[in-house]
Write a protein that holds these residues in place. Structure first.
Motif, PDB file in Angstrom:
ATOM      1  N   ALA A  74      10.873  70.452 -26.430  1.00 18.30           N
ATOM      2  CA  ALA A  74       9.642  71.175 -27.010  1.00 18.30           C
ATOM      3  C   ALA A  74       9.112  70.266 -27.972  1.00 18.30           C
ATOM      4  N   LEU A  75       8.073  69.795 -27.731  1.00 18.66           N
ATOM      5  CA  LEU A  75       7.574  68.697 -29.075  1.00 18.66           C
ATOM      6  C   LEU A  75       7.002  69.354 -30.043  1.00 18.66           C
ATOM      7  N   ALA A  76       7.437  68.823 -31.316  1.00 19.18           N
ATOM      8  CA  ALA A  76       7.094  69.255 -32.666  1.00 19.18           C
ATOM      9  C   ALA A  76       5.545  68.912 -32.967  1.00 19.18           C
ATOM     10  N   LEU A  77       4.631  69.470 -32.092  1.00 18.53           N
ATOM     11  CA  LEU A  77       3.187  68.807 -32.406  1.00 18.53           C
ATOM     12  C   LEU A  77       2.254  70.291 -32.355  1.00 18.53           C
ATOM     13  N   GLU A  78       1.371  70.104 -33.257  1.00 20.40           N
ATOM     14  CA  GLU A  78       0.407  71.125 -33.246  1.00 20.40           C
ATOM     15  C   GLU A  78      -0.836  71.149 -32.482  1.00 20.40           C
ATOM     16  N   PRO A  79      -1.212  72.303 -32.020  1.00 24.85           N
ATOM     17  CA  PRO A  79      -2.295  72.326 -30.827  1.00 24.85           C
ATOM     18  C   PRO A  79      -3.402  71.654 -31.530  1.00 24.85           C
ATOM     19  N   ALA A  80      -4.110  71.075 -30.535  1.00 27.32           N
ATOM     20  CA  ALA A  80      -5.716  70.390 -31.055  1.00 27.32           C
ATOM     21  C   ALA A  80      -5.401  69.749 -32.439  1.00 27.32           C
ATOM     22  N   ALA A  81      -4.378  68.821 -32.846  1.00 29.77           N
ATOM     23  CA  ALA A  81      -4.536  68.305 -33.748  1.00 29.77           C
ATOM     24  C   ALA A  81      -4.543  66.725 -33.985  1.00 29.77           C
ATOM     25  N   HIS A  82      -4.550  66.176 -32.786  1.00 31.09           N
ATOM     26  CA  HIS A  82      -4.600  64.678 -32.758  1.00 31.09           C
ATOM     27  C   HIS A  82      -5.639  64.281 -31.801  1.00 31.09           C
ATOM     28  N   ASP A  83      -5.994  63.032 -31.993  1.00 35.09           N
ATOM     29  CA  ASP A  83      -7.276  62.536 -31.002  1.00 35.09           C
ATOM     30  C   ASP A  83      -6.518  61.172 -30.112  1.00 35.09           C
ATOM     31  N   LEU A  84      -5.152  60.991 -30.406  1.00 43.96           N
ATOM     32  CA  LEU A  84      -4.553  60.000 -29.836  1.00 43.96           C
ATOM     33  C   LEU A  84      -3.163  60.347 -29.695  1.00 43.96           C
ATOM     34  N   LEU A  86       0.538  58.807 -28.265  1.00 47.99           N
ATOM     35  CA  LEU A  86       1.138  57.832 -27.456  1.00 47.99           C
ATOM     36  C   LEU A  86       2.637  58.167 -26.936  1.00 47.99           C
ATOM     37  N   HIS A  87       2.820  58.312 -25.902  1.00 50.38           N
ATOM     38  CA  HIS A  87       4.181  58.796 -25.429  1.00 50.38           C
ATOM     39  C   HIS A  87       4.957  57.476 -25.009  1.00 50.38           C
ATOM     40  N   CYS A  88       5.852  57.123 -25.408  1.00 48.26           N
ATOM     41  CA  CYS A  88       6.581  55.781 -25.633  1.00 48.26           C
ATOM     42  C   CYS A  88       7.876  55.803 -25.065  1.00 48.26           C
ATOM     43  N   MET A  89       7.917  55.239 -23.738  1.00 47.09           N
ATOM     44  CA  MET A  89       9.256  54.942 -23.260  1.00 47.09           C
ATOM     45  C   MET A  89      10.303  56.044 -23.161  1.00 47.09           C
ATOM     46  N   CYS A  90       9.775  56.942 -22.973  1.00 48.13           N
ATOM     47  CA  CYS A  90      10.871  58.333 -23.096  1.00 48.13           C
ATOM     48  C   CYS A  90      10.517  59.190 -21.834  1.00 48.13           C
ATOM     49  N   LEU A  91       9.329  59.022 -20.923  1.00 50.36           N
ATOM     50  CA  LEU A  91       9.256  60.212 -19.943  1.00 50.36           C
ATOM     51  C   LEU A  91      10.096  60.229 -18.926  1.00 50.36           C
ATOM     52  N   HIS A  92      10.791  58.962 -18.643  1.00 56.26           N
ATOM     53  CA  HIS A  92      11.821  58.908 -17.671  1.00 56.26           C
ATOM     54  C   HIS A  92      13.041  59.386 -17.779  1.00 56.26           C
ATOM     55  N   TRP A  93      13.159  60.037 -19.357  1.00 56.60           N
ATOM     56  CA  TRP A  93      14.311  60.752 -19.427  1.00 56.60           C
ATOM     57  C   TRP A  93      14.090  62.336 -19.818  1.00 56.60           C
ATOM     58  N   ALA A  94      12.863  62.729 -19.521  1.00 57.23           N
ATOM     59  CA  ALA A  94      12.556  64.103 -19.516  1.00 57.23           C
ATOM     60  C   ALA A  94      12.940  65.099 -18.567  1.00 57.23           C
ATOM     61  N   ASN A  95      13.559  65.947 -18.831  1.00 58.46           N
ATOM     62  CA  ASN A  95      14.071  67.139 -17.893  1.00 58.46           C
ATOM     63  C   ASN A  95      12.807  67.850 -17.131  1.00 58.46           C
ATOM     64  N   ASP A  96      11.662  67.837 -17.934  1.00 58.74           N
ATOM     65  CA  ASP A  96      10.327  68.360 -17.317  1.00 58.74           C
ATOM     66  C   ASP A  96       9.266  67.419 -17.693  1.00 58.74           C
ATOM     67  N   PRO A  97       8.863  66.400 -16.879  1.00 64.65           N
ATOM     68  CA  PRO A  97       7.946  65.309 -17.226  1.00 64.65           C
ATOM     69  C   PRO A  97       6.320  66.130 -17.241  1.00 64.65           C
ATOM     70  N   VAL A  98       6.167  67.013 -16.525  1.00 69.51           N
ATOM     71  CA  VAL A  98       4.877  67.880 -16.336  1.00 69.51           C
ATOM     72  C   VAL A  98       4.847  68.549 -17.704  1.00 69.51           C
ATOM     73  N   GLN A 103       2.038  69.538 -23.006  1.00 76.33           N
ATOM     74  CA  GLN A 103       2.329  69.785 -24.502  1.00 76.33           C
ATOM     75  C   GLN A 103       1.147  68.864 -24.837  1.00 76.33           C
ATOM     76  N   CYS A 104       1.439  67.654 -24.484  1.00 71.58           N
ATOM     77  CA  CYS A 104       0.257  66.509 -25.124  1.00 71.58           C
ATOM     78  C   CYS A 104      -0.938  67.000 -24.964  1.00 71.58           C
ATOM     79  N   ARG A 105      -1.367  67.508 -23.694  1.00 70.81           N
ATOM     80  CA  ARG A 105      -2.738  67.843 -23.422  1.00 70.81           C
ATOM     81  C   ARG A 105      -3.217  68.946 -24.620  1.00 70.81           C
ATOM     82  N   HIS A 106      -2.128  69.967 -24.596  1.00 69.21           N
ATOM     83  CA  HIS A 106      -2.549  71.081 -25.567  1.00 69.21           C
ATOM     84  C   HIS A 106      -2.780  70.588 -27.104  1.00 69.21           C
ATOM     85  N   THR A 107      -1.873  69.177 -27.221  1.00 68.80           N
ATOM     86  CA  THR A 107      -1.886  68.807 -28.636  1.00 68.80           C
ATOM     87  C   THR A 107      -3.275  67.904 -29.159  1.00 68.80           C
TER      88      THR A 107
END
Length: 275
Positions: A74-84, A86-98, A103-107
């Protein structure tokens, strides 16, 4: 319905990353340079940047004004809070990549940009093959050693499933040279990318398995100078949060100009009499 067991042991992953050495983070350096080039090409000023990473000190030094968050489930990010983001070198370790991408999309704010870089399926294919052959020959079985990584042909669909507009996925190989397979495995520990799979063997690998794997690696992937190559495939996903201001595809049949006119040529009707 019972929850599927996690592929990645997050406690082991955190421990591996804590042991990483700053002078061994060449993959992070390569990705940082690549993302910076892409941002220059976008030619837009981003005022609210968030970075998802397992190496906060490295990325905070390069983007001191960014919000840095861990790549937790669960990413510690607020909805619609950022315009950019960067998801950096960690998606290959995600249990749930989608789930990470959703979560990034909603942020993101409308028309906000996601750049997500991570290791792809061709990464360490030489080491994977050598270990598998050695272990099968000596122990008669195989154990999980390298996390399964996505193939480029499948990864563009992840962005669409997560709700991104204008999705693009591309890959670039990065080749590193090592004295032998043992030096490569030592370097993986130094960069915090060693085995963190939940089903990994919990005891040290038998020495004769590693020795045989190193011999196979040298015979199959050795250079003329006696060294061996290791492939790291860097995949980058680019997607935009949907916005009414973005270009939209036209409906079929709604064109108001002829392609032949634009090309300055004569249109020849298709002769269907020969069908």
């Amino acid at each position: 319905m019972d929850k599927m067991p996690d592929l990645v042991d997050r406690t082991a992953l955190a421990r591996n990353r804590a042991r990483a050495e700053p002078d061994a983070l060449f993959l992070q350096e390569a990705v940082a340079g690549e993302l910076q080039e892409r941002l220059i090409e976008v030619n837009r000023t981003f005022k609210s940047i968030a970075i998802v990473t397992g190496f906060p000190d490295f990325w905070a030094a390069r983007y001191p004004d960014a919000t840095i968050v861990a790549d937790d489930d669960a990413l510690a990010l607020e909805p619609a809070a950022h315009d950019l983001i960067l998801h950096c070198m960690c998606l290959h370790w995600a249990n749930d990549p989608v789930g990470q991408l959703v979560q990034c999309r909603h942020t993101l704010k409308p028309d906000g940009l996601l750049l997500c870089a991570f290791l792809g399926g061709q990464t360490l294919h030489e080491l994977r093959a050598s270990l598998a052959e050695a272990e099968a020959a000596i122990t008669g079985g195989l154990s999980p050693r390298i996390a399964p990584m996505g193939e480029i042909r499948d990864l563009g669909g992840l962005l669409q499933r997560a709700g991104f507009a204008l999705p693009v996925a591309d890959a670039a190989p990065l080749t590193a040279s090592y004295a032998n397979a043992f030096h490569l495995m030592h370097d993986l520990r130094k960069m915090g990318e060693n085995n963190a799979l939940t089903d990994r063997i919990k005891h040290p690998t038998r020495r004769n398995v590693l020795t045989e794997a190193a011999s196979i690696y040298s015979a199959s992937f050795g250079n003329e100078d006696g060294r061996v190559n290791a492939t790291f495939e860097i995949i980058t996903l680019t997607g935009w949060a949907p916005s009414d201001t973005q270009q939209q595809p036209l409906r079929p049949g709604s064109a108001t100009a002829r392609l032949a006119d634009a090309l300055g040529t004569t249109e020849t009707p298709l002769d269907r009499s020969k069908d």
